[in-house]
Design an enzyme around this catalytic site. Structure first.
Site, PDB file in Angstrom:
ATOM      1  CB  CYS A  99      -1.023  -0.229   1.161  1.00 34.52           C
ATOM      2  SG  CYS A  99      -1.992  -1.522   1.368  1.00 34.52           S
ATOM      3  CG  HIS A 155      -1.213   3.012   4.547  1.00 32.56           C
ATOM      4  ND1 HIS A 155      -1.323   1.652   3.998  1.00 32.56           N
ATOM      5  CD2 HIS A 155      -0.764   3.138   5.621  1.00 32.56           C
ATOM      6  CE1 HIS A 155      -0.877   1.043   5.064  1.00 32.56           C
ATOM      7  NE2 HIS A 155      -0.209   1.815   5.683  1.00 32.56           N
TER       8      HIS A 155
END
Length: 611
Positions: A99, A155
């Site tokens: 991610c 993130h």
């Protein structure tokens, strides 16, 4: 009136074709008020259309390479199939295996080794974020008049307020700061007892906006509100980073209807989640048409990494999975859909990487790329739109100096050019080289999902010679990585190892600090959010000192992490230098002790492994 009629016809046609209802038709419309318009800083009205295109970048999470209809999946994705068929499919498109790395490279146009994020992901409890000295894509687009909005998963770190999306170029942000959480309650646990709420409206917890709605649908409603509130004659950048189809595997009940025949419960849930995501993208497309954006828009769709078979994803026929540098971890579903494309309905097989979006989109937006920004991405618009050759001939997939070293790796195995214990992967033209420990390497065929879970009994496995730490593949001829050619073409191996070595000389120290107990949501009102706070009177005087501390800490980790036989004396000298610098920095004793302990631990490990 004619335009209205045509638009209505398009909506009806989409409904009849896909069987999808927009949120408007369900009574869940944008609900835009004057206050909403004011908050978004826009006044609706007519104006001269901008020559700058509206940019909509949609990032799916953990979608496997096979998990789209046009790649042969049993999961139906009519919206994605139609948008891709009418646009340009990217069939030689690469992202990163996890991610944070993919998101950081998209937003900066730089490889991980050039931002310090080359190891793993940013953990919730780490005092870490995308380095503040990196210019971001939304910042560059704002310079040329774009309204910039982010909806979904960030993130990229949040330990201090300066790391938040609204401080990195976005006018507005609605979504989660972390990597995953419950799709309905938006709570995330990092470890037992370390749990908190993770839904934000700009810089504050979005308690008032949380109605327990499934995140895929909630994010889509927010996108509709933004589009309804913005003047389409002014350019907009919408970054929609859906949580789906990342675990936990949750979906509203109605989306299971077509997939009850899938025995594997994880695959069934995953299919329902993907069906909901496909519908959401249909509703985003309808909103673009309804509110007057579509004709001057560029829609880019991408997954952030490969699928995770244990969580229902499929990368077949590619090898490996999320978190690995095999093709199954880094070769992604991707396409561009736009009325502005010249070669619509085509397939692009030229090399494209996620870093390429940064220069490509800035150029399309009529922006300027500063000469002092050392980008790793290329402007590939003509490659996609007109079918020209890609300016890209190589991709550094990554060099991770602190990942678990391959037990039998050595400089000798790397011809004295490279230590093959280090995890790395690189692509140059048709060739791909991997060293170290590249991760889970099985092929997982569709049949593996017929039982309770992806069963190793059904997987194709290869027994490599014990101690192997170098692999070479001709990816053009062998995209499934079945024939290792490292022994047959040692000269090619050497060439790629030299290229790795050249890249490594430009790497910055790894940023991967230990967890900070102050990050616990219990200390922050039960919410995941910035916790690093400084006394205002000391902030200015301490800022440079803390910068020196962090810099030396990361340098020490990088130096010690890369120590190898033959240069331990040099490493020892650097360690002493780092310790001296740390001693001169006036910071809390406990913090300094943590840093020194980390340095000492790494040093002792390296001495033990390389006596």
């Amino acid at each position: 009136m004619l335009a209205v009629g045509v638009l209505a016809g398009l909506s009806v046609l989409s409904l009849l074709t896909y069987g999808y209802l927009s949120w408007d038709s369900l009574g869940l419309g944008p609900g835009v008020t004057e206050a909403t318009r004011t908050g978004l800083g826009e006044e609706l009205g007519t104006g001269v259309p901008s020559s700058q295109p509206h940019i909509i970048f949609i990032l799916a999470d953990d979608q496997g390479f096979r998990d789209v209809g046009y790649h042969g999946s049993e999961i139906r994705t009519p919206t994605l199939d139609k948008l891709a068929a009418e646009g340009v499919k990217l069939e030689n498109y690469y992202v990163q295996p996890m991610c944070t790395p993919s998101r950081s490279q998209f937003i900066t146009g730089k490889y991980q080794i050039h931002t310090g994020l080359q190891h793993s992901i940013i953990r919730p409890t780490q005092p870490n974020c995308l380095p503040l000295d990196n210019v971001t894509l939304p910042q560059k687009l704002k310079e040329v008049g774009y309204s910039t909005h982010m909806v979904g998963k960030w993130h990229l770190g949040f330990y201090r307020r300066e790391c938040m999306p609204t401080q990195r170029g976005f006018d507005t942000f609605f979504g989660s700061l972390l990597g995953s959480g419950d799709y309905y309650t938006h709570f995330k646990c990092d470890s037992p007892g370390i749990c908190g709420y993770d839904l934000y409206e700009n810089d504050n917890a979005a308690w008032d906006h949380d109605n327990g709605i499934y995140s895929t649908q909630m994010y889509t409603q927010k996108v509709q509100q933004i589009l309804a509130s913005h003047n389409p004659s002014k350019p907009i950048f919408l970054y929609i980073a859906y949580q789906a189809v990342h675990s936990p595997l949750q979906a509203p009940g109605k989306y299971f209807e077509h997939y009850r025949s899938i025995n594997n419960i994880n695959r069934r849930r995953y299919a329902a989640m993907l069906a909901c995501l496909d519908e959401a993208i249909n509703n985003v497309t309808l909103a673009l048409k309804k509110y007057g954006y579509y004709d001057n828009s560029i829609i880019i769709y991408s997954s952030d990494n490969g699928g995770q078979p244990m969580a229902g994803g499929s990368n077949w026929p590619l090898r490996g999975s999320k978190g690995t540098y095999w093709e199954g971890g880094i070769r992604a579903v991707g396409f561009v859909h736009s009325p502005l494309l010249k070669n619509k309905g085509s397939v692009c097989k030229e090399l494209v990487h996620i870093t390429d979006w940064f220069p490509t989109l800035i150029t399309l937006a009529e922006g300027q790329i500063d000469e002092d920004i050392q980008l790793d991405g290329y402007d590939i618009w003509e490659t996609i739109s007109e079918g020209r050759r890609s300016p890209r001939v190589d991709i550094l997939h990554n060099i991770d100096p602190i990942y678990t070293k391959a037990k039998n790796g050595s400089w000798a195995a790397g011809y004295g050019i490279w230590n093959t214990a280090i995890q790395s992967a690189i692509r140059v033209n048709h060739w791909k080289l991997l060293t170290g420990n590249p991760g889970y390497s099985d092929w997982v065929p569709p049949q593996a999902f017929s039982n309770a879970g992806p069963n190793r009994w059904h997987n194709e496995r290869v027994s490599w010679t014990a101690g192997k730490t170098v692999w070479l593949f001709n990816i053009t001829a062998d995209p499934y990585e079945r024939v290792d050619l490292s022994a047959k073409y040692p000269d090619v191996v050497k060439q790629l190892l030299r290229r790795l070595s050249q890249f490594n000389k430009t790497a910055v120290p790894v940023r991967y600090p230990p967890k900070d107990p102050r990050s616990n949501p219990k200390l922050n009102g039960g919410v995941w959010g910035p916790w690093f706070k400084e006394d205002e009177k000391k902030k200015k005087s301490d800022k440079s000192k803390m910068g020196v501390l962090e810099s030396n800490w990361w340098k020490a980790e990088q130096w010690i992490g890369s120590c190898v036989p033959g240069i331990l004396n040099k490493c020892a000298t650097r360690r002493k230098e780092a310790a001296l610098n740390l001693a001169e920095v006036k910071v809390p004793g406990t913090r300094k002790a943590e840093v020194n302990a980390t340095i000492t631990t790494h040093w002792n490990k390296r001495k033990k492994s390389h006596p």
